[in-house]
Scaffold this motif. Structure first.
Motif, PDB file in Angstrom:
ATOM      1  N   GLY A   1       0.778  -1.226   0.000  1.00  0.00           N
ATOM      2  CA  GLY A   1       0.000   0.000   0.000  1.00  0.00           C
ATOM      3  C   GLY A   1       0.807   1.272   0.000  1.00  0.00           C
ATOM      4  N   GLY A   2       2.122   1.194  -0.313  1.00  0.00           N
ATOM      5  CA  GLY A   2       2.907   2.415  -0.301  1.00  0.00           C
ATOM      6  C   GLY A   2       4.205   2.290  -1.063  1.00  0.00           C
ATOM      7  N   CYS A   3       5.110   3.217  -0.797  1.00  0.00           N
ATOM      8  CA  CYS A   3       6.383   3.316  -1.499  1.00  0.00           C
ATOM      9  C   CYS A   3       7.528   3.381  -0.494  1.00  0.00           C
ATOM     10  CB  CYS A   3       6.415   4.581  -2.376  1.00  0.00           C
ATOM     11  SG  CYS A   3       5.031   4.758  -3.510  1.00  0.00           S
ATOM     12  N   ASP A   4       8.661   2.908  -0.920  1.00  0.00           N
ATOM     13  CA  ASP A   4       9.840   2.948  -0.049  1.00  0.00           C
ATOM     14  C   ASP A   4      11.073   2.854  -0.929  1.00  0.00           C
ATOM     15  OD1 ASP A   4      12.034   1.556   1.766  1.00  0.00           O
ATOM     16  OD2 ASP A   4      10.526   2.392   3.115  1.00  0.00           O
ATOM     17  N   PHE A   5      12.146   3.512  -0.504  1.00  0.00           N
ATOM     18  CA  PHE A   5      13.389   3.474  -1.281  1.00  0.00           C
ATOM     19  C   PHE A   5      13.919   2.050  -1.445  1.00  0.00           C
ATOM     20  CE2 PHE A   5      14.022   7.791  -2.092  1.00  0.00           C
ATOM     21  CZ  PHE A   5      13.824   8.558  -0.954  1.00  0.00           C
ATOM     22  N   ALA A   6      13.527   1.139  -0.552  1.00  0.00           N
ATOM     23  CA  ALA A   6      14.034  -0.237  -0.596  1.00  0.00           C
ATOM     24  C   ALA A   6      13.257  -1.130  -1.548  1.00  0.00           C
ATOM     25  CB  ALA A   6      14.010  -0.833   0.804  1.00  0.00           C
ATOM     26  N   TYR A   7      12.127  -0.637  -2.055  1.00  0.00           N
ATOM     27  CA  TYR A   7      11.296  -1.462  -2.929  1.00  0.00           C
ATOM     28  C   TYR A   7      11.905  -1.569  -4.325  1.00  0.00           C
ATOM     29  CZ  TYR A   7       7.565  -1.134   0.576  1.00  0.00           C
ATOM     30  OH  TYR A   7       6.824  -1.209   1.718  1.00  0.00           O
ATOM     31  N   PRO A   8      11.564  -2.637  -5.060  1.00  0.00           N
ATOM     32  CA  PRO A   8      12.144  -2.830  -6.403  1.00  0.00           C
ATOM     33  C   PRO A   8      11.789  -1.711  -7.367  1.00  0.00           C
ATOM     34  CG  PRO A   8      11.117  -4.854  -5.617  1.00  0.00           C
ATOM     35  CD  PRO A   8      10.727  -3.777  -4.652  1.00  0.00           C
ATOM     36  N   ILE A   9      12.743  -1.382  -8.227  1.00  0.00           N
ATOM     37  CA  ILE A   9      12.559  -0.373  -9.273  1.00  0.00           C
ATOM     38  C   ILE A   9      12.317  -1.090 -10.601  1.00  0.00           C
ATOM     39  CG2 ILE A   9      13.623   1.490 -10.568  1.00  0.00           C
ATOM     40  CD1 ILE A   9      12.933   2.250  -7.698  1.00  0.00           C
ATOM     41  N   ASP A  10      11.301  -0.655 -11.313  1.00  0.00           N
ATOM     42  CA  ASP A  10      10.976  -1.264 -12.597  1.00  0.00           C
ATOM     43  C   ASP A  10      11.588  -0.518 -13.782  1.00  0.00           C
ATOM     44  OD1 ASP A  10       8.091  -1.664 -10.853  1.00  0.00           O
ATOM     45  OD2 ASP A  10       9.016  -3.421 -11.775  1.00  0.00           O
ATOM     46  N   TYR A  11      11.689   0.801 -13.661  1.00  0.00           N
ATOM     47  CA  TYR A  11      12.191   1.612 -14.779  1.00  0.00           C
ATOM     48  C   TYR A  11      13.140   2.682 -14.252  1.00  0.00           C
ATOM     49  CZ  TYR A  11       7.995  -0.480 -16.778  1.00  0.00           C
ATOM     50  OH  TYR A  11       7.032  -1.362 -17.182  1.00  0.00           O
ATOM     51  N   TRP A  12      14.203   2.925 -15.038  1.00  0.00           N
ATOM     52  CA  TRP A  12      15.185   3.948 -14.714  1.00  0.00           C
ATOM     53  C   TRP A  12      15.332   4.913 -15.887  1.00  0.00           C
ATOM     54  CZ3 TRP A  12      17.619   4.537 -10.097  1.00  0.00           C
ATOM     55  CH2 TRP A  12      17.625   3.445  -9.216  1.00  0.00           C
ATOM     56  N   GLY A  13      15.542   6.171 -15.566  1.00  0.00           N
ATOM     57  CA  GLY A  13      15.957   7.114 -16.575  1.00  0.00           C
ATOM     58  C   GLY A  13      17.457   7.047 -16.778  1.00  0.00           C
ATOM     59  N   LYS A  14      17.953   7.767 -17.766  1.00  0.00           N
ATOM     60  CA  LYS A  14      19.386   7.727 -18.079  1.00  0.00           C
ATOM     61  C   LYS A  14      20.200   8.686 -17.225  1.00  0.00           C
ATOM     62  CE  LYS A  14      18.866   6.086 -22.812  1.00  0.00           C
ATOM     63  NZ  LYS A  14      19.181   6.321 -24.237  1.00  0.00           N
ATOM     64  N   GLY A  15      19.529   9.597 -16.559  1.00  0.00           N
ATOM     65  CA  GLY A  15      20.222  10.481 -15.644  1.00  0.00           C
ATOM     66  C   GLY A  15      20.391  11.890 -16.156  1.00  0.00           C
ATOM     67  N   ALA A  16      20.492  12.816 -15.213  1.00  0.00           N
ATOM     68  CA  ALA A  16      20.744  14.224 -15.506  1.00  0.00           C
ATOM     69  C   ALA A  16      21.843  14.699 -14.566  1.00  0.00           C
ATOM     70  CB  ALA A  16      19.478  15.063 -15.310  1.00  0.00           C
ATOM     71  N   LEU A  17      22.867  15.327 -15.122  1.00  0.00           N
ATOM     72  CA  LEU A  17      24.008  15.762 -14.319  1.00  0.00           C
ATOM     73  C   LEU A  17      23.732  17.119 -13.680  1.00  0.00           C
ATOM     74  CD1 LEU A  17      26.907  15.216 -13.403  1.00  0.00           C
ATOM     75  CD2 LEU A  17      27.675  16.407 -15.483  1.00  0.00           C
ATOM     76  N   VAL A  18      23.969  17.172 -12.377  1.00  0.00           N
ATOM     77  CA  VAL A  18      23.852  18.417 -11.615  1.00  0.00           C
ATOM     78  C   VAL A  18      25.214  18.718 -11.005  1.00  0.00           C
ATOM     79  CG1 VAL A  18      22.806  19.496  -9.595  1.00  0.00           C
ATOM     80  CG2 VAL A  18      21.407  18.111 -11.140  1.00  0.00           C
ATOM     81  N   THR A  19      25.726  19.907 -11.291  1.00  0.00           N
ATOM     82  CA  THR A  19      27.033  20.305 -10.795  1.00  0.00           C
ATOM     83  C   THR A  19      26.895  21.617 -10.032  1.00  0.00           C
ATOM     84  OG1 THR A  19      28.107  19.281 -12.709  1.00  0.00           O
ATOM     85  CG2 THR A  19      29.411  20.824 -11.405  1.00  0.00           C
ATOM     86  N   ILE A  20      27.354  21.600  -8.783  1.00  0.00           N
ATOM     87  CA  ILE A  20      27.295  22.785  -7.938  1.00  0.00           C
ATOM     88  C   ILE A  20      28.715  23.275  -7.690  1.00  0.00           C
ATOM     89  CG2 ILE A  20      26.341  23.782  -5.833  1.00  0.00           C
ATOM     90  CD1 ILE A  20      24.320  22.375  -7.697  1.00  0.00           C
ATOM     91  N   SER A  21      28.947  24.535  -7.993  1.00  0.00           N
ATOM     92  CA  SER A  21      30.278  25.107  -7.807  1.00  0.00           C
ATOM     93  C   SER A  21      30.275  26.093  -6.644  1.00  0.00           C
ATOM     94  CB  SER A  21      30.740  25.801  -9.086  1.00  0.00           C
ATOM     95  OG  SER A  21      29.826  26.819  -9.449  1.00  0.00           O
ATOM     96  N   SER A  22      31.405  26.168  -5.967  1.00  0.00           N
ATOM     97  CA  SER A  22      31.522  27.066  -4.799  1.00  0.00           C
ATOM     98  C   SER A  22      31.906  28.470  -5.209  1.00  0.00           C
ATOM     99  CB  SER A  22      32.540  26.498  -3.822  1.00  0.00           C
ATOM    100  OG  SER A  22      33.792  26.377  -4.457  1.00  0.00           O
TER     101      SER A  22
END
Length: 125
Positions: free
Chosen positions: A104-125
């Motif tokens: 009845g809910g969601c959790d980070f430990a539950y199985p993932i069915d689909y993934w995206g390819k990713g987006a890069l985030v860069t933080i500069s000081s």
């Protein structure tokens, strides 16, 4: 085959904000758990935020609690990750993911069915 497409990555300075978007190609994600994970350079992947698309409840990783917000649009076609007060430790590849609900809910430990390819985030000081 569901494909998740992320957008909105980029580079900002410390203290800035970015918003990532994730859309499944040709599908809505209603009844799925939608996730954002990230993987910093040389480190393991960690859960950033999750959203139960049925009841709109969300959960966040400890390192981003209070700074990041995950949300969905009314049409259930796009999930967002609003990132504020960014610092250099937020530099990472960010991945959108989708999985079925369990117990009845969601959790980070539950199985993932689909993934995206990713987006890069860069933080500069």
């Amino acid at each position: 085959q569901v494909q998740l497409v992320e957008s909105g990555g980029g580079s900002v300075q410390t203290g800035g904000s970015l918003r990532l978007s994730c859309s499944p190609s040709g599908y809505t994600f209603y009844r799925y758990c939608m996730y954002w994970f990230r993987q910093p350079p040389g480190k393991e992947r960690e859960g950033v935020g999750l959203l139960d698309t049925i009841d709109d409840t969300s959960q966040y990783g400890d390192s981003v609690e209070g700074r990041f917000t995950i949300s969905q649009d009314n049409a259930k076609t796009t999930v967002y990750l609003q990132m504020n007060s960014l610092n250099t430790e937020d530099t990472a590849m960010y991945f959108c993911a989708a999985g079925h609900r369990y117990y009845g809910g969601c959790d980070f430990a539950y199985p993932i069915d689909y993934w995206g390819k990713g987006a890069l985030v860069t933080i500069s000081s």
